[in-house]
Scaffold this active site. Structure first.
Site, PDB file in Angstrom:
ATOM      1  N   THR A  94       0.870  -1.181   0.000  1.00 49.74           N
ATOM      2  CA  THR A  94       0.000   0.000   0.000  1.00 49.74           C
ATOM      3  C   THR A  94       0.904   1.227   0.000  1.00 49.74           C
ATOM      4  O   THR A  94       1.635   1.454   0.971  1.00 49.74           O
ATOM      5  CB  THR A  94      -0.896   0.035   1.261  1.00 49.74           C
ATOM      6  OG1 THR A  94      -1.705  -1.128   1.271  1.00 49.74           O
ATOM      7  CG2 THR A  94      -1.787   1.273   1.247  1.00 49.74           C
ATOM      8  N   LYS A 169      -7.593   1.804  -2.912  1.00 48.34           N
ATOM      9  CA  LYS A 169      -7.226   1.372  -1.552  1.00 48.34           C
ATOM     10  C   LYS A 169      -7.309   2.539  -0.559  1.00 48.34           C
ATOM     11  O   LYS A 169      -7.892   2.409   0.515  1.00 48.34           O
ATOM     12  CB  LYS A 169      -5.803   0.797  -1.586  1.00 48.34           C
ATOM     13  CG  LYS A 169      -5.181   0.511  -0.252  1.00 48.34           C
ATOM     14  CD  LYS A 169      -5.676  -0.760   0.374  1.00 48.34           C
ATOM     15  CE  LYS A 169      -5.100  -0.911   1.778  1.00 48.34           C
ATOM     16  NZ  LYS A 169      -5.679  -2.026   2.499  1.00 48.34           N
ATOM     17  N   LYS A 244      -1.311   5.386   8.696  1.00 49.60           N
ATOM     18  CA  LYS A 244      -0.538   5.427   7.439  1.00 49.60           C
ATOM     19  C   LYS A 244      -1.481   5.648   6.246  1.00 49.60           C
ATOM     20  O   LYS A 244      -1.232   6.496   5.388  1.00 49.60           O
ATOM     21  CB  LYS A 244       0.224   4.102   7.271  1.00 49.60           C
ATOM     22  CG  LYS A 244       0.923   3.966   5.924  1.00 49.60           C
ATOM     23  CD  LYS A 244       1.386   2.549   5.621  1.00 49.60           C
ATOM     24  CE  LYS A 244       1.660   2.393   4.144  1.00 49.60           C
ATOM     25  NZ  LYS A 244       1.958   1.027   3.713  1.00 49.60           N
TER      26      LYS A 244
HETATM   27  P1  NAD Z   1       5.653  -6.095   7.328  1.00 47.93           P
HETATM   28  O1  NAD Z   1       6.439  -5.003   7.927  1.00 47.93           O
HETATM   29  O2  NAD Z   1       5.268  -7.274   8.157  1.00 47.93           O
HETATM   30  O3  NAD Z   1       6.418  -6.670   6.021  1.00 47.93           O
HETATM   31  C1  NAD Z   1       7.210  -5.895   5.166  1.00 47.93           C
HETATM   32  C2  NAD Z   1       8.502  -6.641   4.942  1.00 47.93           C
HETATM   33  O4  NAD Z   1       9.291  -5.943   3.969  1.00 47.93           O
HETATM   34  C3  NAD Z   1       9.365  -6.765   6.195  1.00 47.93           C
HETATM   35  O5  NAD Z   1       9.555  -8.133   6.492  1.00 47.93           O
HETATM   36  C4  NAD Z   1      10.666  -6.058   5.832  1.00 47.93           C
HETATM   37  O6  NAD Z   1      11.815  -6.673   6.383  1.00 47.93           O
HETATM   38  C5  NAD Z   1      10.650  -6.154   4.319  1.00 47.93           C
HETATM   39  N1  NAD Z   1      11.491  -5.158   3.658  1.00 47.93           N
HETATM   40  C6  NAD Z   1      11.551  -3.817   3.843  1.00 47.93           C
HETATM   41  N2  NAD Z   1      12.442  -3.262   2.997  1.00 47.93           N
HETATM   42  C7  NAD Z   1      12.957  -4.274   2.260  1.00 47.93           C
HETATM   43  C8  NAD Z   1      13.928  -4.343   1.227  1.00 47.93           C
HETATM   44  N3  NAD Z   1      14.570  -3.252   0.812  1.00 47.93           N
HETATM   45  N4  NAD Z   1      14.223  -5.550   0.702  1.00 47.93           N
HETATM   46  C9  NAD Z   1      13.601  -6.671   1.148  1.00 47.93           C
HETATM   47  N5  NAD Z   1      12.655  -6.665   2.122  1.00 47.93           N
HETATM   48  C10 NAD Z   1      12.353  -5.482   2.674  1.00 47.93           C
HETATM   49  O7  NAD Z   1       4.351  -5.418   6.711  1.00 47.93           O
HETATM   50  P2  NAD Z   1       2.984  -6.132   6.257  1.00 47.93           P
HETATM   51  O8  NAD Z   1       2.009  -6.100   7.370  1.00 47.93           O
HETATM   52  O9  NAD Z   1       3.313  -7.417   5.593  1.00 47.93           O
HETATM   53  O10 NAD Z   1       2.469  -5.060   5.180  1.00 47.93           O
HETATM   54  C11 NAD Z   1       3.049  -4.981   3.888  1.00 47.93           C
HETATM   55  C12 NAD Z   1       2.233  -4.003   3.059  1.00 47.93           C
HETATM   56  O11 NAD Z   1       0.868  -4.453   3.009  1.00 47.93           O
HETATM   57  C13 NAD Z   1       2.187  -2.586   3.649  1.00 47.93           C
HETATM   58  O12 NAD Z   1       2.268  -1.668   2.590  1.00 47.93           O
HETATM   59  C14 NAD Z   1       0.823  -2.536   4.350  1.00 47.93           C
HETATM   60  O13 NAD Z   1       0.310  -1.225   4.414  1.00 47.93           O
HETATM   61  C15 NAD Z   1      -0.005  -3.419   3.452  1.00 47.93           C
HETATM   62  N6  NAD Z   1      -1.160  -4.061   4.096  1.00 47.93           N
HETATM   63  C16 NAD Z   1      -1.029  -4.668   5.310  1.00 47.93           C
HETATM   64  C17 NAD Z   1      -2.142  -5.281   5.888  1.00 47.93           C
HETATM   65  C18 NAD Z   1      -2.049  -5.974   7.234  1.00 47.93           C
HETATM   66  O14 NAD Z   1      -3.099  -6.269   7.827  1.00 47.93           O
HETATM   67  N7  NAD Z   1      -0.849  -6.265   7.727  1.00 47.93           N
HETATM   68  C19 NAD Z   1      -3.384  -5.256   5.237  1.00 47.93           C
HETATM   69  C20 NAD Z   1      -3.472  -4.651   3.984  1.00 47.93           C
HETATM   70  C21 NAD Z   1      -2.350  -4.060   3.417  1.00 47.93           C
END
Ligand code: NAD
Length: 293
Positions: A94, A169, A244
């Site tokens: 997102t 979104k 966010k």
């Molecule tokens: P998260 O922080 O658990 O996962 C993100 C991952 O990206 C982390 O493990 C981090 O180490 C990795 N990362 C960051 N920079 C990196 C790089 N340069 N190279 C490789 N890996 C890298 O977050 P999440 O909850 O999985 O959310 C991910 C996305 O999905 C976000 O944009 C969030 O807004 C969106 N989202 C989350 C949810 C939810 O309920 N968690 C729901 C809908 C949308």
């Protein structure tokens, strides 16, 4: 079977990658966290040494990263220069609409297919493969991405050209944030008026105030036994994530001259809630702040 480079295997990306593996794809995964990478490797992924390593030779690249700055850095620094012609790029993070459109433009300039495909449905939806995908990109890129999205989700909506998935979104989540505040205010006022919350629920859940924040995520314990209010507001969907998304909506509103006074106010309320050390509380917990507790 396709070879897929998957970057970002956190809360959402981990289970999404696992579903792609279960469907028979060869997934080369990378994450900055070795612990998270090990988890998907245990489920059958190949561990990559870097994002570039994960995407080299891939038919499809999927990214699930925290925010726009990570998406830009990963695509500009590691992905766009490493993938072969004909690779399909799917960004499920997102992020802001402007970054999504800019990165998609850079991909198109290199002759690559790309869609933005943010999701709704949370970790439970990612695990069950029942996410909703909101997709932005050209028709032919959407058609290429659809079979992979169907493995990870149940509802897939093509919202238009590049960035329109992100637009859908943030508009959806701005409405959600406003609605949760409105439902919380309704229950707090009911308490002060001596009205049993269950009675308010019985009326409003079948009347004109009916909405998801009321019927699925009801912010008081009792009426909806599965809502986070019944487990002391453990997420669910954290207040930090709601903030966010509200901030993204307000940046977009400023940039595109849209009057979103209620969205602006919801952002202010969620910022105060998060600043009060509630970032990891479910977003329905904002009722505690509204109640004054
Ligand atoms: P998260 O922080 O658990 O996962 C993100 C991952 O990206 C982390 O493990 C981090 O180490 C990795 N990362 C960051 N920079 C990196 C790089 N340069 N190279 C490789 N890996 C890298 O977050 P999440 O909850 O999985 O959310 C991910 C996305 O999905 C976000 O944009 C969030 O807004 C969106 N989202 C989350 C949810 C939810 O309920 N968690 C729901 C809908 C949308």
């Amino acid at each position: 079977m396709a070879r897929i480079g998957f970057i970002g295997v956190g809360n959402m990306g981990g289970p999404m990658a696992k579903n792609l593996i279960k469907a028979g794809n060869e997934v080369h995964a990378f994450d900055l966290s070795k612990v998270l990478l090990d988890k998907v490797v245990a489920a059958g992924a190949v561990a990559a040494e870097s994002a570039t390593d994960a995407v080299r030779g891939a038919d499809v690249v999927v990214t699930m990263l925290p925010a726009g700055k990570h998406v830009r850095a990963v695509y500009e620094g590691e992905v766009l220069g490493a993938v072969g012609a004909g690779t399909l790029l799917i960004d499920c993070s997102t992020i802001d609409v402007a970054t999504a459109r800019d990165v998609a433009g850079q991909a198109a300039a290199k002759g690559l297919s790309m869609v933005d495909a943010p999701v709704s449905g949370g970790v439970g939806g990612a695990e069950a493969g029942t996410l909703t995908f909101m997709v932005g990109g050209p028709d032919e890129d959407f058609a290429k991405a659809n079979p992979y999205l169907e493995v990870m989700g149940r509802t897939i909506v093509h919202c238009g050209g590049p960035g329109n998935g992100q637009a859908a979104k943030i508009c959806n989540n701005m409405m959600l944030g406003i609605q949760m505040v409105s439902v919380a205010e309704g229950f707090v006022l009911a308490e002060k008026l001596g009205l049993d919350p269950q009675k308010l629920f019985d009326v409003s859940s079948t009347a004109s105030a009916q909405c998801w924040s009321l019927t699925t995520y009801c912010p008081v314990p009792g009426p909806v036994p599965t809502s986070p209010a019944n487990r002391d507001y453990q997420p669910g969907f954290t207040a930090a994530m709601m903030l966010k998304d509200l901030a993204l909506s307000q940046d977009a509103a400023k940039g595109f001259d849209a009057d979103t006074a209620m969205g602006q106010h919801a952002e202010k309320l969620y910022r105060a809630f998060v600043d009060g050390d509630n970032g990891e509380t479910d977003f329905s917990g904002i009722i505690k702040m509204i109640r004054g507790g």
